[in-house]
Design an enzyme around this catalytic site. Structure first.
Site, PDB file in Angstrom:
ATOM      1  N   HIS A 120      -2.718   2.613   9.761  1.00  0.00           N
ATOM      2  CA  HIS A 120      -2.298   2.730  11.164  1.00  0.00           C
ATOM      3  C   HIS A 120      -3.159   3.756  11.907  1.00  0.00           C
ATOM      4  O   HIS A 120      -3.583   3.534  13.045  1.00  0.00           O
ATOM      5  CB  HIS A 120      -0.830   3.179  11.249  1.00  0.00           C
TER       6      HIS A 120
ATOM      7  N   SER B 211       0.147  -0.382   2.954  1.00  0.00           N
ATOM      8  CA  SER B 211       1.257  -1.088   3.573  1.00  0.00           C
ATOM      9  C   SER B 211       2.504  -0.221   3.516  1.00  0.00           C
ATOM     10  O   SER B 211       2.711   0.512   2.531  1.00  0.00           O
ATOM     11  CB  SER B 211       1.525  -2.412   2.844  1.00  0.00           C
TER      12      SER B 211
END
Length: 284
Positions: free
Chosen positions: A37, A189
């Site tokens: 991210h 993830s």
């Protein structure tokens, strides 16, 4: 970093910045942040004066209610990570803010072929949910640039399709950033945090299977190499939804490769009850 919870207040702030000719980059997330991210935030910082990030766990894209309940929530940590990465504005809306009329009668998006294969086939309704939340977020933020991660390969294609459907193709540029991986190759993830230690070790086999395809695929029938990769995963007790080779631009499955067509290998598996996806472009 400024935090907004109400769409109207965020829009008012962004309108002023746009009038000052500031370019706006947008990174939508569901929180439970990792370096993948943050790499999107850093890329957005290079090309925009204002970087907006959002955290919203979208209920309409979970076809399994249990998966929604188990999605990791780490809000305080996420806020700190976004601030340290250089995010300018963080948007944290409520379900009511995103779906003011409820979630029972939402728009249906004509996604065609993309919704019938791979993730669309195994997670019915998932991409409708993705479109519903992204449509609303894009309406609120109206960014110049949108940043997405390649790990969600099919979802990236769906969001590009959505942008066409809602008439924003000429206004929003989509940038797909490379998948970030752990040292053993596992794609970063939020779901990785739910893996038991033994399963976390096994999870690296996903990357190994994709590498095997990339390094050994020859032109011709793709069936045998997919079976070989499947055996690698089955030996480690994965439950396999799919392991496929598809056209990198359309996602049409490739049964016979001519050696030139740009293709991508995609995989979705379960380790116990944790579902993991990954992909690798075979030829660039």
């Amino acid at each position: 970093m400024i935090i907004y919870k109400k769409p109207g207040e965020l829009q008012e702030f962004l309108e002023k910045k746009k009038m000052e000719k500031h370019r706006v980059g947008f990174v939508p997330t569901m929180g439970a942040l990792h370096e993948g991210h943050l790499s999107l935030v850093k890329e957005a910082k290079k090309h925009n004066q204002i970087v907006v990030c959002s955290i919203f766990v979208n209920p309409t894209q979970f076809n399994d209610p249990e998966d929604f309940k188990k999605y990791p929530i780490t809000l305080e940590k996420d806020i700190l990570m976004f601030e340290e990465a250089g995010c300018d504005v963080l948007f944290i809306p409520s379900v009511q803010d995103i779906y003011s009329d409820g979630i029972d009668h939402l728009r249906h998006y004509e996604l065609g072929f993309l919704e019938t294969i791979l993730e669309g086939k195994f997670r019915p309704g998932h991409f409708q949910g993705v479109c519903q939340v992204m449509h609303r977020l894009l309406e609120i933020v109206l960014p110049n640039n949108l940043y997405l991660g390649q790990k969600d390969y099919q979802q990236c294609m769906v969001i590009k399709k959505l942008i066409e459907l809602i008439g924003l193709k000429d206004k929003i540029k989509v940038t797909i950033c490379p998948t970030l991986r752990e040292e053993d190759g596992l794609a970063m993830s939020s779901r990785n945090t739910r893996l038991f230690p033994d399963d976390r070790e096994k999870a690296a086999t996903i990357y190994a299977a994709l590498r095997y395809i990339k390094e050994n695929l020859k032109s011709g029938d793709t069936k045998k190499i997919k079976e070989d990769a499947k055996k690698m995963l089955l030996q480690k007790e994965f439950h396999i939804d799919y392991i496929e080779i598809a056209d990198a631009n359309t996602l049409e499955l490739v049964e016979n490769w001519n050696g030139k067509q740009k293709i991508v290998a995609l995989v979705a598996v379960f380790l116990n009850k944790v579902r993991l996806i990954d992909n690798m472009v075979i030829n660039t």
